[in-house]
Every structure is written in structure tokens, then in C-alpha cells.
Write a protein that holds these residues in place. Structure first.
Motif, PDB file in Angstrom:
ATOM      1  N   PRO A 205      33.433  50.985  16.497  1.00  0.00           N
ATOM      2  CA  PRO A 205      32.433  51.435  15.518  1.00  0.00           C
ATOM      3  C   PRO A 205      31.650  50.265  14.943  1.00  0.00           C
ATOM      4  O   PRO A 205      32.204  49.189  14.689  1.00  0.00           O
ATOM      5  N   THR A 206      30.361  50.461  14.746  1.00  0.00           N
ATOM      6  CA  THR A 206      29.519  49.384  14.214  1.00  0.00           C
ATOM      7  C   THR A 206      29.949  49.002  12.806  1.00  0.00           C
ATOM      8  O   THR A 206      29.827  47.831  12.417  1.00  0.00           O
ATOM      9  N   GLU A 207      30.446  49.961  12.019  1.00  0.00           N
ATOM     10  CA  GLU A 207      30.878  49.633  10.657  1.00  0.00           C
ATOM     11  C   GLU A 207      32.045  48.662  10.684  1.00  0.00           C
ATOM     12  O   GLU A 207      32.112  47.733   9.856  1.00  0.00           O
ATOM     13  N   LEU A 208      32.967  48.825  11.643  1.00  0.00           N
ATOM     14  CA  LEU A 208      34.115  47.929  11.740  1.00  0.00           C
ATOM     15  C   LEU A 208      33.675  46.528  12.148  1.00  0.00           C
ATOM     16  O   LEU A 208      34.166  45.526  11.608  1.00  0.00           O
ATOM     17  N   VAL A 209      32.753  46.433  13.089  1.00  0.00           N
ATOM     18  CA  VAL A 209      32.255  45.124  13.502  1.00  0.00           C
ATOM     19  C   VAL A 209      31.538  44.440  12.334  1.00  0.00           C
ATOM     20  O   VAL A 209      31.663  43.226  12.127  1.00  0.00           O
ATOM     21  N   GLU A 210      30.783  45.226  11.567  1.00  0.00           N
ATOM     22  CA  GLU A 210      30.042  44.666  10.431  1.00  0.00           C
ATOM     23  C   GLU A 210      30.992  44.093   9.383  1.00  0.00           C
ATOM     24  O   GLU A 210      30.793  42.977   8.878  1.00  0.00           O
ATOM     25  N   LYS A 211      32.044  44.827   9.048  1.00  0.00           N
ATOM     26  CA  LYS A 211      33.008  44.322   8.059  1.00  0.00           C
ATOM     27  C   LYS A 211      33.717  43.071   8.571  1.00  0.00           C
ATOM     28  O   LYS A 211      33.935  42.116   7.832  1.00  0.00           O
ATOM     29  N   GLU A 212      34.062  43.082   9.855  1.00  0.00           N
ATOM     30  CA  GLU A 212      34.737  41.922  10.426  1.00  0.00           C
ATOM     31  C   GLU A 212      33.814  40.708  10.434  1.00  0.00           C
ATOM     32  O   GLU A 212      34.243  39.573  10.183  1.00  0.00           O
ATOM     33  N   PHE A 213      32.520  40.913  10.692  1.00  0.00           N
ATOM     34  CA  PHE A 213      31.579  39.792  10.688  1.00  0.00           C
ATOM     35  C   PHE A 213      31.530  39.125   9.314  1.00  0.00           C
ATOM     36  O   PHE A 213      31.631  37.897   9.194  1.00  0.00           O
ATOM     37  N   TRP A 214      31.356  39.924   8.283  1.00  0.00           N
ATOM     38  CA  TRP A 214      31.232  39.323   6.939  1.00  0.00           C
ATOM     39  C   TRP A 214      32.567  38.764   6.455  1.00  0.00           C
ATOM     40  O   TRP A 214      32.589  37.839   5.638  1.00  0.00           O
ATOM     41  N   ARG A 215      33.675  39.291   6.975  1.00  0.00           N
ATOM     42  CA  ARG A 215      34.959  38.682   6.631  1.00  0.00           C
ATOM     43  C   ARG A 215      35.091  37.304   7.255  1.00  0.00           C
ATOM     44  O   ARG A 215      35.509  36.343   6.593  1.00  0.00           O
TER      45      ARG A 215
ATOM     46  N   PRO B 196      28.390  48.480   2.927  1.00  0.00           N
ATOM     47  CA  PRO B 196      27.078  48.428   3.597  1.00  0.00           C
ATOM     48  C   PRO B 196      25.954  48.806   2.643  1.00  0.00           C
ATOM     49  O   PRO B 196      26.078  49.754   1.855  1.00  0.00           O
ATOM     50  N   PRO B 197      24.833  48.079   2.705  1.00  0.00           N
ATOM     51  CA  PRO B 197      23.657  48.435   1.900  1.00  0.00           C
ATOM     52  C   PRO B 197      23.052  49.748   2.382  1.00  0.00           C
ATOM     53  O   PRO B 197      23.413  50.261   3.448  1.00  0.00           O
TER      54      PRO B 197
END
Length: 1452
Positions: free
Chosen positions: A324-334, A10-11
């Protein structure tokens, strides 16, 4: 991201601001305040105050929209390039008759595009094979070394990519044919290969919004040529064969995209997208639920999605909304970067709020708003209000630009995204998330905007070559990690519900939704945006992009009315107008040099945008444009005068809005507005700095401040200094006014200290304005200094009188200034005043003060300044308080102690406490208690020494008062013993007279029933007694409580009550005689019918008539005589036929109120009463009752001894002898048994028959219950069979004899005493009338159920007795020994216990009762009915000897 890297980093977070309520009230002012910080990040987040919670205003029931369909991996730029490349290879192999299958290498799909690109960068296939550099290629693809991956990659390249590249270059495949390559597999991993399906990205992304949308932005987008439809493809064989279409170059017959016919087929293993997205009811902080949009409001596509679409939510099904929002974020970019996983989502974006309604409350004429909604409808943070605020530039545009001036709505689902873009005209944007899951944002500052564009073009040149304005189409994402790796600064944030996100001019931003949510966004422009807006127009001109509005028109419109502009906005508009005028001069000069001389004024603002757009750069013209007479369909801006047409310059002409003379005039007005602040600022500066040496008046400074407010000058340091100066001057003037005004105003105003007064004088001298009050302050200061001198002299000559000190103190208070010497004077006055108060409080002649007053004096003395006299007075006061508190504690102990002290002790304590000069509450309470004790003792002596014994009520009152007194009283114990003895006698009398659970009191039973004549009142009184509604005993004889204390009044009232009772019962008998008999067949429940005690009308068999009141009752509701118990068979008679002796007499519970003891028992109670030293109302009533009974007994004996009655009694005796002479039946049934005789039955002992041998054969071995149960069953049958044989009357009773007998019988039934004469008279009256067969039958029927129960109870009781017998035998010996020991102790005891008198009284009473009872039951002491003649006078004489005792009051 690098190939093979799948971990998203994450930035950094963007700035987050939390304004206060004061800052929050000015939205654009606050944004300008945070701009220097937030602009460096491109985006920022603002959290409103917690109390700011606008209601959600969308009408969800009518909310319908069509969402966009997004395929995630087609949004990312690099992934899209790879997919396009794979589409081309797939189409190539499809033409060759085969399908593309992508192999897996090291458990991940092979990136064919990266492999091809790296091979090209390394010199091509031949060069790599020649130099054997395939291992380097594997290393660049991030594969691990040492596993011969290079050879595997070479094999896949030769098999899949190399034939396609040869085909592209036009070369022939000499070495091997395509079919061989397709079917040759050096490594057998066919099972691992995945068949590839083309995506057709350009075809789908080329679909544009409808041209006819009424809410599209004003500028028309560049419309591409129409794409081939499905029908065109079917008609064109070439297109149908290749299925190639869409934007972009057509290379060697290979398009960028091939349509995949299998896309619309449902994958059997795939998960079908749900009809609705995940929905959740959000709960706001105020407790209200936010309703989500209805499920049917979302019109979703029926296309399938892969298993990964909702996989993330399914994995967290246990906490569905806690991912968690971090997990959703990683899954989105994957998912975005994935080639093999196609995830489709839907996004309700750019929904026009003008049509569907805003999420914020909006003021309109359709309906009224609540006060809360009205507050949010006018708030500057309402996205419908912010674009049109006074400081906003967009408020000067008349048209409603959707998305810029009118908000757009956004309904998001998980993973729905918005791609990298900047706002139209590089304006600001603000986004508010109404409710739902967070929205993740990424931002790039404006300084790095061009850098971002260059990086994206560099990494994906294939996309930008075909679409130069790709970033303006909002269809391209790029991983933030990729941008950051190329030096682009990126920040992120998670926007939660109720938060704002602001993007700054030319700040690229993108993001995605974490789940189901609802957001609203709009653009706004401030003064600082104007330079960026001008640069944006030049940028659009280079890109040939349409404008949303004309920037020149906006500037000129604001310049036309400069007085309406905010000052900051006027300054910015002046700068922009100046640059624009200079540029317009240059362009028109160039046009003149070209030879164009014709000109025509044109109101460009009245033309549609598409009629005034430059043919070359698509800019919307306003100030001027070049047109041609011969080519009327087009025009160009003055920057492209050579691109209009090839016509002669003479045919061309200038279309202008303003002349070059009008523009400077507008510029001058702006300058005046912009420079008005400078002029005003110079005036304020001169006034505040006093540069010319003249101080301005307060009114002049106030006028300058008013001018700034009226002309809406911005807040500045100079204006703040002016306001501070005015506030300071007003404060000084207010303080001076408080000093010089009257004394009343000074009381309300806090006093100044002397240093503060000097500071005030200095402060007024330093103010930049002239203060005329400064002279008043100097006068006050002089007065204060003079007062100081006088006060010092007075303090030096102490002691002074209190009056002089107070006068000096008052003089100082009138000054309105706190002087140090005044404080010293105040101390002296307080000391003198306190000493006077102490002296007065302790003076012998003064009234004694309470402890509270003394303690208050001590507390006050502790606060005043110390001095020798004050210290001495404090010590004396403290000693006095200590002594007083000690005596108070002693008195309190005497009042509260359980062990009460005698009066002498208390008197000694009071005498000693009298010497203390303080009022002591406990000592006073003790004194009052002692006075009450003396009064109580006097009352006791008066009562004890009176003419009569005291009444019980008086003694009880004295005992209650004496117990409450905190004094030990010897007389109290004697009174308590007397009261206890009286209560014991009353209890004994109650047991003698009252029935079990009786509803009457003892006094009611002993007194005559004065209201016996009223059946209703009598019956209601009985019901009241049953329900507990008890009337006072004093109401019985109509006497008051005081009358009951007079024996004479009681006797007179008793006599009157007797007469009333007799008259009343006669009246009642007459009334009840008229009532219909319940035994009659025609009886109905009439109003005049009898009413039983149960409240019902007695009807039919089972009803009994009272012999006294003649009323009818249910036999089950009342106590009835037991027929079998009354039969007394003898050895010489047949009693079953002597029916007149049967006990069939029935008195109802309203007439027979007590047990009716025998007269002998009552006489024993009277003997015990004579020993009581207490008078009781019940005792008086018992004496009257006994006298009444004795008088009646004398009259009855006299009547029974008369000749007529004696003859009748002789006839009955002869009749009994005749019954004795009758022969007995040998087989006659058993005679009724004779249980224990009741007290009022005579002849029980001597008439006991000799039992029939068969009757009592086994009687000896039976228990009493068994005897009764076995015999009574046959007795009932015998009596029932004998009823027809009963005849009568057996005597002829003359009326002259009957009348006195009936009158005596009536009076005897009214007596609550049992007398034998009553029974004899009743037998005579019974024998003189026929037998009452109906009553006898009714009594027998009532007695049957009881006999049945006796049998069962008898058996059970016998079993229990046998079990208990064994236990009793073992205890018997012990009990006898203990009783013997106890009796010896009692005889040997010399001192009786406290309650011995009462026990002695009870023992005596019991012995008398036993003696009298034995007399009743002894046959030797009782004669037959004939004994009345011989012993009548003797008995009457003996009983008459008790009469004087009954009328004499209790002897003293």
C-alpha cells in the motif's frame, strides 16, 4: 514532527481533474480554466482521457546514466541539524581519544541534539540542576513520567554533552577530567549504547555538477571555492589530524563534519544494495508490455546500505508490487527522520532528453513515425510541444533551455526523493509519469511560499546561516506534518502511470518515488505568469542568484512582434512593458543625475549571459547597464550604479539596447494589438444591442465574426453571442427556404406546426440583423389561415367524397405547415380507404385473400380513428378471422396427426371450409394431399391390374409415396406386406448364394460375368467390391432400369452375357497360360507375371493356379480345398492311392463368386418365387441361371452316357477293385477320418470304412475336435510319405473324348451351381493325366498351420462345454415345457399375426431345403457313376418338366 512522535499523518489530497476530449484538445486553455481552483493548492493532478496513451519512445538499449546517491536521513532539515551536531560531538570525543556511543532510553535512541537544545532553553545545565528540573526536561522529550528518567538524562548529559559544551565555551573542566567522564557510567547500560559514525554531510553536498556540462541551464550557478581534495588532506598535517573541511564556519577548530573512513567498509551484517533496483514490466491497457530499462543500464554505487534499505519489500515478498502507498509513505518519513538508520538510495534525476531521447514520440528527420506516433508527436500534451505552444511565453526564447524548454527525464527507485523547491523563474512545471510505481507529491501554494521559508529557517537556523539559498539547492526536505503544525498549508497526491502533475508559479513542492518508475518533466509559462516572473527577478536580485534567462529581453522580444501574440498574451505583455518602461525612465533619470552622460548602444542579446551579468545582484542585463572605461571586465544594472567601481562618473557610460523614444513606440504597438479587441467588441455590442436603431445585415455580422477569427481574439461572451446570433439567423433562413422552395425540398425538410411558424416569425423579428425572408414567412402564414377556414367548412359538411377529401389534403401538404384541420381530413381519408379495402377483400367475385392480408386489414383498422362504420367492419372481420383460424387449426391437426384419417373424412372437411371467403393454406395443403392420395390409389390399381406382376422397385416407390401422404390408405398395408415378402425371399436367396461378407450382390452372382475376358477389369471390379466402390446392378447386363422390367429383355441379355462370359474366360485362359509359372526357378516379377488379389506377384512354393482362369495366387490369400476332408476311405479300397478322387480342384475368388448351392436348393427357391406377387430382377436372373444349369446338366449326362465315356468309367471301377484286393498292412498308419461330407461329394455314406482297431480305440470317448486333432496330425504325415508312390495317368483319354469333356468342364465351372456331373467329369480328366504332385504338396503345407491351431482350440472348447453342460441341464426341462405350451397356443390360434404370411413362406422354404438336403445325403436315393446310363434320360426328363416354368413369366 514533535520529538518522540513517529506516526505520519498524510496531508489532504490536492485537486484532481479529468478533462473531456473537447477540453483536452487545448492544453494551456484547460490549465487556465482550472487555475482558479488548482492555484490555491499549489499543485494539481490531471488524468487524461482513457484513450490517450502515448507510446514509450526511449531507446532502452542505448540508455545509460549515472544516478545520484541519496542518504535519506541527510535530506531532512531537522535530521541533518541533529546529524551535524552529533558529528561535532563525535569529533570532539575522537580528539579526546574516545568514540561517541549514543545511549538508549526507554527503548529508543537518545536525541542528544534535542536534549542539548531543551537544556539551553531551560536556562542551562547549572540552572536545571539547581532547580531540579530534569523531570521537566524528560517531559519535554516526550518520556513517560514516574520512571526517574530525569536522573538518567542528567547522567547522560553530564557524561556526553556537558564536556563538549564546556570545550566550546573555552572553560576548563575542574571538577573531573574527560577520561573520567568518559569511563564513568552511573547506569550500567553500556551494552545498550550504540557507537556513532560521522556522516560528513556538507562535504558530500558541496559537490557541484560539472562546469562543462553541455546541457546545464544557461545561467551559471554560484560556484564555491574549491574544496580540499584527498591529496590536499594527506599533505596537510592539520587537516589530516582533524579531517575537517566543507562549507560553513570553523568554530574553535571544530568543523561541521568529519570524514568517516569506515563508510566504505562493508557492514558484515548489513545487506549489500543490489546491483539493480527492483524492476517490473508494466502492462498498458492496450495489452502491450512496457519494457523496463535493462539491468545493466543502471550504474550503481558499490556502497553498502543497512538492513532497512529493502526491508519493506522483503516483508511483502508474497505480493511484491502490492505494498500500500500509505505504508510506503509512512516508512519513508520514518527513515528520513531516523538518526540511527542510514538508508541509501539512488535517483536518476535531471537526465537530458536532448541527449538520451524523450519518452514521447518526437518528429525528426532521422526516421518516419507511424500515424499513431505522429498524433502523439504533435499533441499539445507532449512535453516537447507544450513549452512552445502559441499561448506559451517560452516559445519566444530561441535557445533550448534544458529542463525549461527541453524536458528532463527521471528514473526513480523506491524512496528516491526530490526536496522542497520552486521552479526557476517561478514558472509552471508539468510532470508525466510514463510507467512504473506511483510518485508521491507534496505541494504548498504560492501564498504560503514565504511562510514555508520562514518556518524552515526558524526550525533549522544552523543550516540557513551558512547557506541562505539552501532551498534553491534541492537538498532539503522537511516533514509535511511539521510544516502543517506551524500553519503551512500542505497537500499531497499519488501520481500513477499515465497521469500529469502540474505545479503553479512559486508553489513549493517535493516528494518521493514509491518504486521503480520513469517520469518526464518540463517548464512552461503562460500570460498570467508574467507578473510572477517579474517578481521572481526582483527576488533573485535580493538573493544575488543567477537568472536562467533575461526577463526584460523576453518582454521586449514579444513586444517587437505584437501581431504574432495571442490577444491575452498581448494584453499581459502590454502591462508588463508599461511597468518596465516606467522603471527604466526612473533609473536612467537617476543615472543622469549622478553625472553619467556618455551612452553606447549595445545588442545585449548577442552577448553571452556571463558577460552581461550585474556584478552586484547577478541579474542578466538587457535594457541597459552601467560600465566603466577603466574597468572593462564588469558592469552593473542601473539599480546598483553605486557598486560598479570607484572611478569618476565621467569615466562611466550607459550601455543601452533601446532609446527612451523607441520603447514608447513598441509600447504603442502593443497597445493597438491589446486594444483591438476593445474596438471590435464595441462594434459587436452596438450591432447586437441595436443601440443606434439600425439593424445590421447578416453579411455585416459575419464580417465581424471573421475579423475575430483572423485576429485570433480570445473566446468571450460577446463573441459567443455573435456566433449564436449568426447561427440563429442561419437556422431561420434555412427554415424559410424550406417553406418557400419547391415541393421536393419540402419533402426532405420536416414540416413546421402552426405555432412553430408563428414563433419563427416572431424570432426573425427579434433578431438583431435584418432578415429579408420575413415577408415570405408572412405570406405562408396567410395561406395557412385561409386553408384552415376552407378545411373547417369541408369537415362541417360531411360526408364528402374521397376524391374531394384527398384534394383538400394535398393542398394542405403543399403548404409545408402542419395544420390541425389537415389531421382531421387525414383521418377521414384513411377511414374511407380502409372501408373500401375491406369491402373489396370480402366481395364474392374477388380473389380470396390470405389470412395474412385479413390480419393486416384488422391491424390497420385498429390504428385508424373510430367511427360506427369502421367499428362494424372491424367486428365482421374479426369474426371471419376467428372462424378461418379454427378451420386452419383443424386442417393442421389432420396434416400433422399420427392417426391418419381416411379420404372421406378429409373431403368432408374441405367441403365445409370452401364456404369461407379466405384463402387457407392448411386447407389448400389438405386438398393437395387428398388429390395426391387419389392419384396414388389410381397408380396402385393400374399396377395391380396389369399384365404382369409389378416390379419390386415400383412397389417400393409407391410405398414410400403412400407413407408420406397424410391420408389413411387401405391399399398401403397390402403393398407393404408384398414388399416385405419380396425382401424376405431376396434375403433367403442371398443367404443361399452369397458367401459370408461377400463383396458381390445377389444379382451379380446370378448373372454371367460379361467382362470375364479382361483380367484387369475383372480384378479391379473385385477390388472395388472389396473397398465398397459398388456399381449399380443395372449395369451388369447392360440394361436400363426400364429394361429390367421386361422379362424378355432380361432373358435375351442373359443369353448374350453367357456367350460373352464363355468367350472372355477362353481369352483370359490363353493370356494367363503365357505367363511364367511362379514355381519355376527363373520366375521374376515381370510386367506379364500374375498378380495375386493382395496386389503382389506370387513367387515360389505356396502358389496355386486357378483351374478355370489359369491365373496364379498365393495360397494364404485365397480359400483352398481341404485335402484331408475330401479323402473317403472304404472297407474294400485303399483310397490313399486313388489320387484322382482327391479334392485338389482350386477355383480363385474371382471365378468362384458364390457358395454354388446344389440345383435342388435352387429349385426350392424357384417354387417360393412362384408364390410371390412381385417381380424381382434377382428372380429373373435365378430363372435364367437354373435354366442354364439344367441345360448343361442334360448335355453332361448325355456325354457321360456315351459308350466311350462309359468304358472309361468301367476302367476306373476295375482299378478301384484292384486297390480293394490288395492286402492291408497290419501296422499301417491310421486312415484319414471322414468328417461330415460336403454336398458335392458322392459316396460318403456307403464308402465309410471299418476302422482299424488301433485307430478308433478311444473314439467313443472323444469329442469331434479331439478326433480331428488327433487323427489329422498323423494323416498329414501319411499323405506326405505316399506322394512318391503316386503314379499316373491311369486312363488313356482320346482327344475326341477329351475335347467335349473339357468344354463341358469349362462351362460347368462358370456355373454358380454345384452339380454331381461336374465332379464326375473332373475325375475323368484328372485320371487321364499325371498327378499334380506340386499342388498336393502345396495344399498339405497350407493345411499344416490350421491343424496345429485345431488342437489348442479343441481343448479350450471342451473345457467351456463341460462348464456349460451343468447350466444347460437345469434349464432343459423348463425350455421343453415352454416350447410345448407355445406350440399349443400356435395351433389353437384362430387369427394369424400380420407377418404370418412371411413366416409361413420361410417355414415352407426351410422345409423344402431340409427335404432336398436329405435327398442329397441319403445313399438310397443316390446311385453310383454307372447309374447315368440307366437313369440319365429319366432324370433329364423329370428336370425338363420344370423348363416351361423357367421361361414363363410369373402367372397372375
Amino acid at each position: 514532527m514533535d520529538p518522540g512522535s513517529d506516526e505520519f499523518l498524510p496531508p489532504p489530497e490536492c485537486p484532481v481533474f479529468e478533462p473531456t476530449w473537447a477540453e483536452f484538445r487545448d492544453p494551456l486553455g484547460y490549465i487556465a480554466k482550472i487555475r482558479p481552483i488548482a492555484e490555491k493548492s499549489g499543485i494539481c493532478k490531471i488524468r487524461p482521457p482513457t484513450d490517450w496513451q502515448p507510446p514509450f519512445a526511449v531507446e532502452v538499449d542505448n540508455f545509460r546514466f549515472t544516478p545520484r546517491i541519496q542518504r535519506l536521513n541527510e535530506l531532512e532539515a531537522q535530521t541533518r541539524v541533529k546529524l551535524n551536531y552529533l558529528d561535532q560531538i563525535a569529533k570532539f570525543w575522537e580528539i579526546q581519544g574516545s568514540s561517541l556511543k549514543i545511549p538508549n532510553v526507554e527503548r529508543r535512541i537518545l536525541d542528544l541534539y534535542s536534549l542539548s537544545k531543551i537544556v539551553m532553553e531551560e536556562g542551562g545545565y547549572e540552572a536545571i540542576c539547581k532547580d531540579r528540573r530534569w523531570a521537566r526536561v524528560a517531559q519535554r522529550l516526550n518520556y513517560p513520567p514516574g520512571k526517574n528518567i530525569g536522573s538518567l538524562l542528567r547522567s547522560h548529559y553530564e557524561r556526553i554533552i556537558y564536556p563538549y559544551e564546556m570545550f566550546q565555551s573555552g572553560a576548563n573542566l575542574v571538577v573531573f577530567s574527560c577520561s573520567q567522564q568518559c569511563n564513568t557510567h552511573p547506569f550500567d547500560n553500556e551494552e545498550k549504547d550504540k557507537e556513532y559514525k560521522p556522516h560528513s554531510i556538507p562535504f558530500r553536498q558541496s559537490v557541484q555538477p560539472s562546469k562543462f556540462s553541455s546541457y546545464s541551464r544557461r545561467a551559471k550557478r554560484l560556484q564555491p571555492d574549491p574544496e580540499p581534495t584527498e591529496e590536499d588532506i594527506e599533505k596537510n598535517p592539520e587537516l589530516k589530524k582533524l579531517q575537517i573541511y566543507g562549507a560553513g564556519p570553523k568554530m574553535m577548530g571544530l568543523g561541521l563534519m568529519a570524514r568517516d573512513k569506515t563508510l566504505r567498509k562493508k557492514d558484515k551484517e548489513g545487506v549489500i544494495c543490489p546491483r539493480t533496483v527492483l524492476m517490473k514490466e508494466e502492462r498498458r491497457e492496450d495489452g502491450k508490455r512496457m519494457s523496463p530499462l535493462p539491468r545493466e543500464d543502471l550504474n550503481h554505487s558499490g556502497e553498502p546500505c543497512t538492513k532497512m534499505t529493502m526491508q519493506l519489500r522483503r516483508n511483502h515478498s508474497s505480493a511484491q508490487f502490492m505494498v500500500p502507498t500509505e505504508l510506503v509513505e509512512k516508512e519513508f518519513w520514518r527513515l528520513v527522520s531516523s538518526i540511527e538508520e542510514d538508508v541509501t538510495v539512488e535517483y536518476g534525476a535531471d537526465i537530458h532528453s536532448k541527449e538520451f531521447g524523450s519518452g514521447f514520440p518526437v518528429s525528426s528527420s532521422k526516421g518516419s513515425l507511424s500515424p499513431e506516433e505522429e498524433e502523439y508527436a504533435t499533441s499539445g500534451w507532449n512535453l516537447n510541444v507544450m513549452p512552445v505552444l502559441d499561448q506559451s511565453v517560452l516559445c519566444h526564447i530561441n535557445a533550448d533551455i534544458s529542463g525549461m524548454k527541453v524536458p528532463w527525464l527521471y528514473v526513480g527507485m523506491v524512496f528516491s526523493a526530490f526536496c522542497w523547491h520552486i521552479e526557476d523563474h517561478w514558472s509552471y512545471s508539468i510532470n508525466y509519469l510514463h510507467w512504473g510505481e506511483p510518485k508521491t507529491w507534496y505541494g504548498v501554494p504560492s501564498l504560503a511560499a514565504e511562510q514555508l521559508e520562514e518556518v524552515m529557517k526558524k526550525l533549522t537556523p544552523e543550516l540557513f546561516d551558512s547557506q541562505p539559498d539552501l532551498l534553491h539547492q534541492l537538498v532539503t526536505l522537511m516533514n509535511p506534518n511539521t510544516l502543517m503544525s506551524h500553519g503551512v498549508p500542505v497537500v499531497r497526491t499519488n501520481q500513477c502511470a499515465g497521469e500529469f502533475v502540474i505545479t503553479f508559479p512559486r508553489a513549493y513542492h517535493s516528494g518521493f518515488n514509491q518504486g521503480y518508475n520513469f517520469a518526464e518533466a518540463v517548464n512552461f509559462c503562460t500570460a498570467d505568469w508574467l507578473p510572477a516572473g517579474r517578481q521572481c527577478i526582483e527576488h533573485y536580485r535580493r538573493l544575488r542568484r543567477y537568472c536562467v534567462f533575461s526577463h526584460e529581453e523576453l518582454i521586449c522580444k514579444m513586444a517587437a512582434f505584437p501581431e504574432k501574440l495571442d490577444l491575452n498574451l498581448a494584453v499581459a505583455v502590454h502591462k508588463e512593458m508599461f511597468i518596465m518602461v516606467q522603471e527604466e525612465r526612473r533609473l536612467r533619470k537617476a543615472l543622469l543625475e549622478k553625472g553619467v552622460t556618455e551612452a553606447e548602444r549595445e545588442a545585449f542579446e548577442l552577448l553571452p549571459d556571463d558577460e552581461r551579468q550585474c556584478m552586484k545582484c547577478k541579474t542578466t542585463c538587457f535594457l541597459s547597464a552601467l560600465a566603466c572605461y577603466d574597468c572593462p571586465d564588469g558592469l552593473v544594472c542601473l539599480s546598483h550604479i553605486n557598486d560598479l567601481c570607484k572611478c569618476s562618473s565621467s569615466r562611466q557610460y550607459l550601455r543601452y539596447r533601446y532609446t527612451l523614444d523607441e520603447l514608447p513606440a513598441m509600447l504603442h504597438k502593443l497597445k493597438i494589438r491589446a486594444e483591438s479587441f476593445d474596438t471590435w467588441a464595441n462594434k459587436v455590442r452596438v450591432a447586437l444591442e441595436v443601440e443606434d436603431g439600425r439593424k445590421r445585415s447578416f453579411e455585416e455580422l459575419r464580417a465581424l465574426e471573421s475579423e475575430a477569427r483572423e485576429r485570433r481574439f480570445p473566446n468571450s461572451d460577446l463573441l459567443q453571442r455573435l456566433r449564436n446570433c449568426l447561427n440563429e439567423a442561419e437556422a431561420c433562413a434555412s427554415q424559410v427556404l424550406g417553406l418557400v422552395s419547391g415541393q421536393e425540398a419540402r419533402i426532405e425538410t420536416p414540416q413546421l406546426t402552426l405555432p412553430e411558424l408563428r414563433v419563427l416569425l416572431e424570432q426573425m423579428g427579434n433578431l438583431p440583423c435584418a432578415m429579408h425572408q420575413i415577408g415570405d414567412v408572412k405570406d405562408v402564414l396567410e395561406q395557412v389561415e385561409a386553408y384552415q377556414i376552407e378545411a373547417r367548412e369541408a369537415l362541417a359538411s360531411l360526408p364528402l367524397s374521397v376524391a374531394l377529401l384527398r384534394s383538400l389534403l394535398e393542398k394542405g401538404q403543399q403548404l409545408g405547415v402542419e395544420v390541425p384541420e389537415a389531421h382531421q381530413l387525414q383521418q377521414q381519408v384513411e377511414q374511407a380507404r380502409w372501408l373500401d379495402e375491406v369491402k373489396q377483400a370480402l366481395a364474392p367475385s374477388a380473389q380470396r385473400g390470405s389470412l395474412v392480408i385479413m390480419q393486416g386489414l384488422l391491424v390497420t383498422g385498429a390504428k385508424i380513428a373510430s367511427s360506427p362504420s369502421v367499428d362494424k367492419a372491424r367486428a365482421e372481420l374479426q369474426e371471419l378471422l376467428t372462424i378461418a383460424e379454427r378451420w386452419e387449426e383443424k386442417a393442421h391437426f389432420c396434416l400433422e396427426a399420427r392417426q391418419k384419417h381416411p379420404p372421406a373424412t378429409l373431403e368432408a372437411i374441405i367441403r365445409e371450409a370452401e364456404n369461407i371467403p379466405v384463402y387457407l393454406p392448411n386447407i389448400q395443403a389438405l386438398k393437395d394431399a387428398l388429390a395426391k392420395a387419389h392419384a396414388w390409389i389410381a397408380d396402385v390399381d393400374e399396377i395391380q391390374n396389369g399384365d404382369h406382376y409389378p416390379c419390386l422397385d415400383d412397389l417400393e416407390g409407391l410405398v414410400a409415396v403412400g407413407r408420406d401422404l397424410p391420408v389413411g390408405l387401405e391399399e398401403l398395408r397390402q403393398l407393404e406386406l408384398q414388399v416385405l415378402t419380396a425382401h424376405s425371399w431376396r434375403e433367403k436367396a442371398s443367404k443361399t448364394f452369397l458367401k459370408k461378407n461377400s463383396c458381390y450382390t445377389l444379382l451379380e452372382v446370378l448373372c454371367p460375368c460379361a467382362d470375364a475376358g479382361s483380367d484387369t477389369s475383372k480384378r479391379s471390379r473385385w477390388i472395388e467390391k472389396e473397398l465398397g466402390l459398388y456399381r449399380s446392378d443395372t449395369e451388369l447386363l447392360g440394361l436400363s432400369a426400364q429394361d429390367l422390367r421386361d422379362p424378355g429383355s432380361v432373358i435375351v441379355a442373359f443369353k448374350e452375357g453367357e456367350q460373352k462370359e464363355k468367350e472372355g474366360i477362353l481369352q483370359l485362359r490363353r493370356m494367363n497360360s503365357t505367363k511364367p509359372s511362379p514355381l519355376a526357378s527363373s520366375t521374376t516379377a515381370a510386367s506379364a507375371a500374375s498378380i495375386c488379389v493382395c496386389g503382389q506377384v506370387p513367387v515360389g512354393v505356396g502358389a496355386l493356379q486357378c483351374d478355370l482362369c489359369q491365373d496364379w495366387f498365393h495360397g494364404q490369400c485365397v480359400s483352398v480345398p481341404r485335402l484331408l476332408s475330401s479323402l473317403r476311405p472304404t472297407s474294400t479300397s485303399s483310397p490313399l492311392l486313388a489320387w484322382w478322387e482327391w479334392d485338389t480342384k482350386f477355383l480363385c475368388p474371382l471365378c468362384m463368386r458364390s457358395r454354388r448351392p446344389r440345383l435342388e436348393t435352387i429349385l426350392a427357391l424357384l417354387v417360393a418365387l412362384q408364390r410371390l406377387p412381385v417381380r424381382l430382377p434377382e428372380g429373373e436372373a435365378l430363372q435364367c441361371l437354373t435354366e442354364r444349369a439344367i441345360v448343361w446338366q442334360g448335355r453332361a449326362r448325355q456325354v457321360l452316357a456315351s459308350e466311350d465315356v462309359t468304358a472309361l468309367l468301367g476302367q476306373l471301377a476295375d482299378l478301384r477293385h484292384q486297390l480293394q484286393d490288395k492286402p492291408r498292412l497290419e501296422k499301417s498308419p491310421t486312415y484319414p477320418s471322414a468328417p461330415a461330407c460336403e454336398p458335392h461329394k458322392e459316396g460318403c455314406g456307403k464308402d465309410m470304412p471299418k476302422q482299424v482297431p488301433g485307430l478308433l480305440l478311444n473314439v467313443g470317448s472323444m469329442t469331434n475336435h479331439e478326433k480331428v486333432a488327433s487323427v489329422q496330425g498323423s494323416d498329414l504325415e501319411v499323405l506326405s510319405s505316399l506322394l512318391p508312390q503316386l503314379t499316373g495317368p491311369v486312363l488313356n483319354l482320346p482327344e475326341a473324348t477329351r475335347a467335349p469333356l473339357e468344354e463341358l468342364m469349362l462351362e460347368g465351372d462358370l456355373l454358380e451351381v454345384t452339380l454331381d456331373e461336374n465332379h464326375s467329369i473332373w475325375q475323368l480328366l484328372q485320371a487321364a493325366q499325371p498327378p499334380d504332385i506340386e499342388r498336393i504338396r502345396t495344399l498339405l503345407e497350407l493345411e499344416k498351420p490350421e491343424h496345429k491351431g485345431n488342437r489348442t482350440r479343441g481343448r479350450d472348447l471342451e473345457k467351456r462345454k463341460r462348464r456349460q453342460l451343468k447350466i444347460d441341464l437345469s434349464r432343459k426341462s423348463k425350455d421343453l415345457v415352454q416350447e410345448e405350451l407355445q406350440s399349443k397356443k400356435t395351433r389353437n390360434s384362430e387369427i394369424k399375426p400380420q407377418g404370418s404370411q412371411e413366416e409361413e413362406f420361410e417355414e415352407e422354404t426351410d422345409s423344402e431345403n431340409i427335404f432336398l438336403t436329405s435327398i442329397e445325403h441319403s445313399p438310397n436315393l443316390k446311385g453310383n457313376k454307372n447309374s447315368f446310363q440307366q437313369n440319365g434320360s429319366g432324370s433329364a426328363a423329370s428336370l425338363s418338366s420344370l423348363t416351361p416354368l423357367l421361361h414363363h413369366p410369373y402367372p397372375q
